[in-house]
Structure formats: structure tokens, C-alpha cells
Design a protein around this motif. Structure first.
Motif, PDB file in Angstrom:
ATOM      1  N   ALA A 113      45.605  45.186  31.718  1.00 17.44           N
ATOM      2  CA  ALA A 113      46.124  45.545  33.044  1.00 17.44           C
ATOM      3  C   ALA A 113      44.993  46.109  33.899  1.00 17.44           C
ATOM      4  N   GLY A 114      44.890  45.613  35.120  1.00 20.47           N
ATOM      5  CA  GLY A 114      43.846  46.072  36.028  1.00 20.47           C
ATOM      6  C   GLY A 114      42.477  45.501  35.736  1.00 20.47           C
ATOM      7  N   ASP A 115      42.431  44.438  34.924  1.00 21.43           N
ATOM      8  CA  ASP A 115      41.154  43.860  34.470  1.00 21.43           C
ATOM      9  C   ASP A 115      40.279  43.406  35.645  1.00 21.43           C
ATOM     10  N   ARG A 116      39.037  43.884  35.660  1.00 22.21           N
ATOM     11  CA  ARG A 116      38.044  43.449  36.656  1.00 22.21           C
ATOM     12  C   ARG A 116      36.748  43.028  35.981  1.00 22.21           C
ATOM     13  N   PHE A 117      36.795  42.839  34.661  1.00 20.30           N
ATOM     14  CA  PHE A 117      35.582  42.579  33.905  1.00 20.30           C
ATOM     15  C   PHE A 117      35.325  41.094  33.632  1.00 20.30           C
ATOM     16  N   HIS A 118      36.289  40.242  33.921  1.00 19.73           N
ATOM     17  CA  HIS A 118      36.096  38.815  33.666  1.00 19.73           C
ATOM     18  C   HIS A 118      35.039  38.244  34.612  1.00 19.73           C
ATOM     19  N   ASP A 119      34.294  37.258  34.117  1.00 16.65           N
ATOM     20  CA  ASP A 119      33.235  36.640  34.923  1.00 16.65           C
ATOM     21  C   ASP A 119      33.771  36.059  36.234  1.00 16.65           C
ATOM     22  N   ARG A 120      35.016  35.618  36.198  1.00 18.05           N
ATOM     23  CA  ARG A 120      35.614  34.987  37.380  1.00 18.05           C
ATOM     24  C   ARG A 120      36.676  35.891  38.019  1.00 18.05           C
ATOM     25  N   SER A 121      36.446  37.183  37.919  1.00 19.23           N
ATOM     26  CA  SER A 121      37.438  38.158  38.376  1.00 19.23           C
ATOM     27  C   SER A 121      37.812  37.962  39.845  1.00 19.23           C
ATOM     28  N   ASN A 122      36.827  37.754  40.703  1.00 17.97           N
ATOM     29  CA  ASN A 122      37.125  37.587  42.131  1.00 17.97           C
ATOM     30  C   ASN A 122      38.001  36.367  42.383  1.00 17.97           C
ATOM     31  N   GLU A 123      37.677  35.256  41.695  1.00 19.57           N
ATOM     32  CA  GLU A 123      38.486  34.043  41.845  1.00 19.57           C
ATOM     33  C   GLU A 123      39.920  34.273  41.360  1.00 19.57           C
ATOM     34  N   ILE A 124      40.037  34.997  40.244  1.00 19.85           N
ATOM     35  CA  ILE A 124      41.358  35.260  39.656  1.00 19.85           C
ATOM     36  C   ILE A 124      42.219  36.050  40.631  1.00 19.85           C
ATOM     37  N   HIS A 125      41.653  37.104  41.199  1.00 17.15           N
ATOM     38  CA  HIS A 125      42.433  37.946  42.116  1.00 17.15           C
ATOM     39  C   HIS A 125      42.753  37.217  43.420  1.00 17.15           C
ATOM     40  N   LEU A 126      41.837  36.380  43.886  1.00 16.26           N
ATOM     41  CA  LEU A 126      42.115  35.590  45.085  1.00 16.26           C
ATOM     42  C   LEU A 126      43.265  34.603  44.839  1.00 16.26           C
ATOM     43  N   LYS A 127      43.237  33.953  43.666  1.00 19.40           N
ATOM     44  CA  LYS A 127      44.312  33.015  43.316  1.00 19.40           C
ATOM     45  C   LYS A 127      45.650  33.745  43.185  1.00 19.40           C
ATOM     46  N   LEU A 128      45.621  34.931  42.583  1.00 18.74           N
ATOM     47  CA  LEU A 128      46.861  35.698  42.424  1.00 18.74           C
ATOM     48  C   LEU A 128      47.408  36.118  43.795  1.00 18.74           C
ATOM     49  N   ASP A 129      46.519  36.506  44.690  1.00 18.39           N
ATOM     50  CA  ASP A 129      46.957  36.841  46.048  1.00 18.39           C
ATOM     51  C   ASP A 129      47.614  35.634  46.718  1.00 18.39           C
ATOM     52  N   GLU A 130      47.015  34.455  46.497  1.00 15.60           N
ATOM     53  CA  GLU A 130      47.558  33.224  47.079  1.00 15.60           C
ATOM     54  C   GLU A 130      48.949  32.916  46.524  1.00 15.60           C
ATOM     55  N   VAL A 131      49.093  33.037  45.196  1.00 13.29           N
ATOM     56  CA  VAL A 131      50.388  32.783  44.552  1.00 13.29           C
ATOM     57  C   VAL A 131      51.440  33.763  45.073  1.00 13.29           C
ATOM     58  N   THR A 132      51.062  35.037  45.168  1.00 15.09           N
ATOM     59  CA  THR A 132      52.002  36.063  45.635  1.00 15.09           C
ATOM     60  C   THR A 132      52.413  35.808  47.085  1.00 15.09           C
ATOM     61  N   LYS A 133      51.442  35.444  47.916  1.00 11.90           N
ATOM     62  CA  LYS A 133      51.722  35.163  49.335  1.00 11.90           C
ATOM     63  C   LYS A 133      52.697  33.995  49.476  1.00 11.90           C
ATOM     64  N   ASN A 134      52.419  32.914  48.734  1.00 11.29           N
ATOM     65  CA  ASN A 134      53.295  31.740  48.795  1.00 11.29           C
ATOM     66  C   ASN A 134      54.694  32.051  48.253  1.00 11.29           C
ATOM     67  N   ALA A 135      54.735  32.879  47.198  1.00 10.43           N
ATOM     68  CA  ALA A 135      56.026  33.261  46.619  1.00 10.43           C
ATOM     69  C   ALA A 135      56.837  34.085  47.617  1.00 10.43           C
ATOM     70  N   ARG A 136      56.174  34.951  48.362  1.00  8.28           N
ATOM     71  CA  ARG A 136      56.866  35.779  49.350  1.00  8.28           C
ATOM     72  C   ARG A 136      57.471  34.905  50.443  1.00  8.28           C
ATOM     73  N   GLU A 137      56.743  33.857  50.797  1.00 12.11           N
ATOM     74  CA  GLU A 137      57.250  32.940  51.829  1.00 12.11           C
ATOM     75  C   GLU A 137      58.480  32.194  51.338  1.00 12.11           C
ATOM     76  N   SER A 138      58.637  32.127  49.999  1.00 10.46           N
ATOM     77  CA  SER A 138      59.801  31.433  49.414  1.00 10.46           C
ATOM     78  C   SER A 138      60.932  32.393  49.069  1.00 10.46           C
ATOM     79  N   GLY A 139      60.720  33.701  49.351  1.00 13.75           N
ATOM     80  CA  GLY A 139      61.791  34.660  49.111  1.00 13.75           C
ATOM     81  C   GLY A 139      61.489  35.760  48.108  1.00 13.75           C
ATOM     82  N   TYR A 140      60.339  35.679  47.440  1.00 16.77           N
ATOM     83  CA  TYR A 140      59.985  36.710  46.455  1.00 16.77           C
ATOM     84  C   TYR A 140      59.685  38.033  47.146  1.00 16.77           C
TER      85      TYR A 140
END
Length: 559
Positions: free
Chosen positions: A440-467
Motif C-alpha cells: 500500500a502506498g508503493d512508490r518504489f517500483h521502476d515504473r511508479s509514475n506510469e502506474i499512478h498515472l494509469k490509475l488516475d486515468e482509470v479512476t477518472k474514467n470510472a467516475r465518468e461512468s458513475g463510480y
């Protein structure tokens, strides 16, 4: 006990035991944990002058080790010169010290051995792994010159029992590709166990292919059961069923793992079908099978059927319930909201309830927002284990859910003052045969920035669908925006985002293994993500499987 009875009858008949008699008697004594009897037999061995026999000495030292008298075992070892020339006796004593956590003493013995063999190296490495001394075991492993199948298997199993499943899988792969050593049945079972725990379905399939193409037979019950277990715990009940169906010799364990697989994946009808077929073959269910079938009823929310099986186990099969059986019944009542019945059941138990029992009631109280009963259960939890983080975290959860932030802070202050820390959440995910873990809260992965950007994208799209983020799952009195950010760092969400940026179009299903119970917010986001990405998402948490498909979860939001 029968061998001891015959031994006593033998003495009463004035027949003198010899060097071949005592090994069997000492073995039975160790199994019965009869310390006084072991000492009496030791006295007889001395009287008969058999204390110099290596075979008798081996079983005598082993007996003292198994009944927990390491000092006596070492005394026999020191006083008998014959022990110094027996590798087996050295191994027994070293293993004994490792089992009780005295690995320093085990290392001292190892270092003064006149000659070490592969079996001794493996014994010590195994002991260190069981004591949790992984780094020391790895150091010792590096010094092994001739690494045989036993030493490789010891390392694979050692990593797995210490929760380092990705290293266990990597070690197995290294063995196949670099060592030239062929695995045996036990190696295969240990590797499959690591895959099961990590949810590494792709690697498990490759091991299955290896088994089929390298002369291993599914007629061997241990391999068949391990394969069924692996597929079931990776959420592929279809493949588990295929292996189960072709397994020619099904023993109680094989049936047990199949029923368990159905239970944790939410297939009550299939579990019941297996249960009935097993009985029709003449195999009687044991306590483990009943635990599995009641668990299947639990996940389906079928309280009456679960209670019926609990009664059958006791009255029809004369199987005495264990604490695990009582815990699942409490959970069965609790999840259905029948909290008063759950509490009465606990109060009427013939054995004192343990931490798990009260924890099951507490979780139900939280789900159904019964604060008064939750506080009572919390008191019981903290009485049993004052330093266990679970009791405090549970209580903090309830107060947070009710918006009682002063009480949340009071509990957290108590935790801090007592040095109690919450267990971190982590998740495993396998992509293209490689297992990756997130906390939880992991920021140590080599691709951490990409991971968090993708998660933000998924969350944003989910909110537009009602989440809508379910911020009541955050345990701090902070602003809504900060709560949402805190929810976004849960390990299973990070694993999901990593899969989406790494899996490619060929990744049809995303499989995640979580060490804790999935929270309501993560559960909600996974439903939206499955619909948006048009991919199956399978999450195995500490309780059960959640199969998300097209916005719907297999648990029907009952978990």
C-alpha cells in the motif's frame, strides 16, 4: 500405542529386547510425546549395554529432540563417541536446534562436523528457513558445492514458507534452466505451492506442461492434488476440474482441495456435487472437508445449509468441531446480519473462543454498523492478544465508519504508545510469467509514475461512468480529497494499473492476490474497471475470490 503395549508385554514375558526392538519403541514414544517413558527406555538401553549401537543412538537422540529435550539429546550425543561418526545423528541434532529456533547452536554444530554431506547442508538450510533466517540460509546455499535435487527443493520450499513466493518460483526456473538437475515429485509440489500462493497461473501452467512432457504421472496423488490446488487458488476452477477429472486415484486430500477450490471461488453447487460424489466412492469426509463445505455455504450466504452440515459433522460422523469450524459458523451468522445468534453461539461454545472467533464477530459488527457489540468484541480481542494490531485496527475501523474521529485518534494513540503497528497490505500479480509485488502506498517500483498515472486515468474514467470513491473506508479524519488520494494507494489498485500498462492486448484476465480483505472502495473500482477494459479481473483476498466481469462481481456484493 500398540507397539508400546507389545513392548511392555514382551518385558513381562521375560523376553529381552535387542538393538532392533528399541528403534520402534523410541519412535512410538516420540509420537506419543511421553517424556517419562522415553527416559525409562533410555535406562533400559543403558542396562542392556546398547548405548553404543549407532541405530539405537540415532532413535534415542531423535526421541529426545522430538519431545523437546534438546539438552538430553545433546548429552547423549556428547557421551557417545559413536555419534560423532554418524552423519544421520548430526543431522537429527542440527535439525532439532533449528526447529526450536536455536540456529546459532545448529551452526556451531555444523562448523565442527568432521565431514559434511549434502544432506547436512540441506538440513541446516531447511532449519534456517523454518526459523525465518532467510538471508543466512541463502549465504549457506551459496557455499554448497554440489547442489542436488534435495538442496534445490529445500530452497524453493524455504522461500515459499517465508512468503517470498516470487523468489521460490525464480529458484525453480533457475534450477530448470541452469543447474542441469532434474526436479523430483517434491520439487514439483513445492513449486506449484509457490504458484498457488502467489496466484502465478501462467507459471503454474508451464509447470503443468513440464510435468506432462517429462515423465511425471498424474496417477501420483500428490502431484494431481498440487495441480488442482494451484489452479483453484489461481482462480481457474475450470482447469482445476480438468486435472481433477483425469486424476485416476483420488484420495481424501485430492477431494479436499477440489472442494476447497469450489468453496473459495464461490461455487456452492459444485462443492456440494463434489462432496456427494466423494461419499459415493466410499471415502468418508473428515473435519477439513466439512470445513470446506461449510465455507462454501458461508460465501453463498446459505446459513441454514451451513448449519445443517455443521450438525451432520457432529452427529452423523462423530467429528468433534475445531476452533476453525466454530469460527466459520460465527462468520456465517455474522455476514447474514444475525449478530445476536452469532453472539449466543459463541457464549454456548464448549471451548473458550479465540482471537479468530471474536474477530469474525467484530467484522460482522463493522459491516452491519453495530457499534455496541463491536466494542464488546474488541474488548475480548484485546484481552486475548493485547499487542495484536487486529483488535485495534478493527475498533478504529468501526469508529471511523461511524465518524467518531476522537475515538479513532484515541485508539491510534493507544497503538502508538504500546508500539503496535498495523500490518501493511500487499498484492501479488503475475505478468508474462514474472511475479511482482506491491505494498500500500508503493512508490518504489521502476515504473511508479506510469502506474499512478494509469490509475488516475482509470479512476477518472470510472467516475465518468458513475463510480464514487467510498471514502468511509479511510480511517483518518481528513478532507475528502485527501481521503480519495489515500484510497488510490491500495496495493490491489496499483497491481491493476501495472497490469494495464504491462500486459498488452493479449492479457485477457488480470489476476491479483491480496493478503488482506479487499475494501469496499477497491471492490467497487474493480467492477467499473472490468467493464471499461473489457477484461476479467480476478482478486483473491484473505477470505475468497472475487471474479469481476463486465461490471459484476461473482460474490454478488456479499463478502
Amino acid at each position: 500405542m500398540t507397539s508400546i503395549s507389545y513392548f511392555i508385554l514382551m518385558l513381562r514375558s521375560n523376553i529381552s529386547p535387542n538393538r532392533l526392538t528399541f528403534p520402534f519403541v523410541l519412535k512410538s514414544t516420540a509420537a506419543l510425546q511421553e517424556t517419562w517413558l522415553g527416559m525409562e527406555i533410555h535406562s533400559d538401553i543403558l542396562k542392556l549395554g546398547l548405548v553404543y549401537d549407532k541405530l539405537v543412538l540415532l532413535y534415542l537422540v531423535d526421541m529426545y529432540v522430538k519431545v523437546g529435550l534438546l539438552d538430553y539429546a545433546h548429552q547423549v550425543f556428547d557421551e557417545s563417541p559413536q555419534c560423532a561418526t554418524s552423519t544421520l545423528i548430526w543431522n537429527v541434532l542440527i535439525n532439532g536446534y533449528c526447529k526450536v529456533g536455536k540456529w546459532v547452536k545448529a551452526m556451531e554444530l555444523f562448523e565442527v562436523m568432521p565431514e559434511t554431506y549434502g544432506s547436512t547442508w540441506s538440513t541446516l538450510i531447511n532449519g534456517l528457513m523454518k526459523a525465518g533466517e532467510v538471508d543466512r540460509a541463502v549465504e549457506l546455499w551459496r557455499d554448497v558445492e554440489d547442489k542436488d535435487v534435495v538442496s534445490w527443493t529445500t530452497m524453493i520450499n524455504g522461500f515459499s514458507i517465508n512468503g517470498q513466493h516470487e523468489k521460490a518460483i525464480s529458484m525453480f526456473t533457475q534450477m530448470l534452466e541452469e543447474s542441469g538437475v532434474k526436479p523430483n515429485d517434491q520439487t514439483i509440489v513445492c513449486a506449484l505451492l509457490a504458484c498457488a500462493k502467489a496466484g502465478a497461473l501462467e507459471t503454474g501452467r508451464r509447470i503443468h506442461e513440464y510435468v506432462l512432457s517429462n515423465g511425471f504421472s498424474l496417477k501420483k496423488k500428490v502431484i494431481a492434488a498440487a495441480l488442482v490446488d494451484m489452479y483453484a487458488k489461481c482462480g481457474s476452477i475450470e482447469n482445476a476440474t480438468r486435472v481433477f477429472d483425469v486424476a485416476q486415484e483420488k484420495d481424501l486430500r485430492t477431494w479436499s482441495v477440489m472442494i476447497w477450490g469450489c468453496a473459495i471461488n464461490g461455487y456452492l453447487d459444485k462443492a456440494l456435487d463434489c462432496f456427494n460424489k466423494m461419499k459415493s466412492t466410499g471415502i468418508k469426509p473428515d473435519g477439513v472437508v466439512f470445513l470446506a463445505i461449510i465455507t462454501a455455504c458461508l460465501h453463498a450466504g446459505n446459513v441454514d445449509k451451513g448449519l445443517c452440515f455443521f450438525d451432520k459433522m457432529k452427529h452423523d460422523y462423530c467429528i468433534e468441531p475445531t476452533m476453525k469450524h466454530y469460527a466459520v459458523i460465527v462468520d456465517l451468522y455474522g455476514r447474514a446480519g444475525r449478530l445476536n445468534e452469532a453472539l449466543r453461539f459463541i457464549e454456548n461454545m464448549p471451548i473458550d473462543p479465540d482471537f479468530v472467533i471474536w474477530g469474525a464477530l467484530f467484522s460482522a459488527c463493522r459491516a452491519h454498523k453495530n457499534i455496541q457489540m463491536a466494542e464488546y468484541a474488541s474488548e475480548k480481542l484485546l484481552e486475548l492478544e493485547p499487542k495484536h494490531p487486529g483488535g485495534y485496527v478493527f475498533l478504529s475501523n468501526v469508529y471511523a465508519g461511524a465518524g467518531k474521529w476522537q475515538d479513532v485518534e484515541r485508539v491510534r494513540t493507544i497503538m502508538k504508545n504500546k508500539g503496535v503497528a498495523k500490518d501493511p497490505g500487499w498484492s501479488y500479480i503475475e505478468i508474462h510469467g514474472r511475479v511482482t509485488s506491491f505494498v500500500a502506498g508503493d512508490r518504489f517500483h521502476d515504473r511508479s509514475n506510469e502506474i499512478h498515472l494509469k490509475l488516475d486515468e482509470v479512476t477518472k474514467n470510472a467516475r465518468e461512468s458513475g463510480y464514487m470513491p467510498e471514502t468511509e473506508w479511510v480511517l483518518h479524519n481528513i478532507e475528502e480529497e485527501e481521503k480519495e488520494e489515500s484510497l488510490g494507494s491500495h496495493s490491489e489498485k496499483l497491481a491493476l494499473a501495472f497490469a494495464l500498462i504491462s500486459g498488452g492486448d493479449d492479457l485477457k484476465a488480470i489476476r491479483i492476490v491480496k493478503n488482506l480483505k479487499i475494501c469496499g472502495d477497491c471492490h467497487s473500482l474493480m467492477k467499473y474497471a472490468s467493464k471499461m477494459t473489457k477484461r476479467d479481473i480476478v482478486v483473491r483476498d484473505i477470505k475468497r475470490f472475487h471474479h469481476f466481469r463486465n461490471g459484476i462481481c461473482s460474490c454478488q456484493d456479499y463478502w
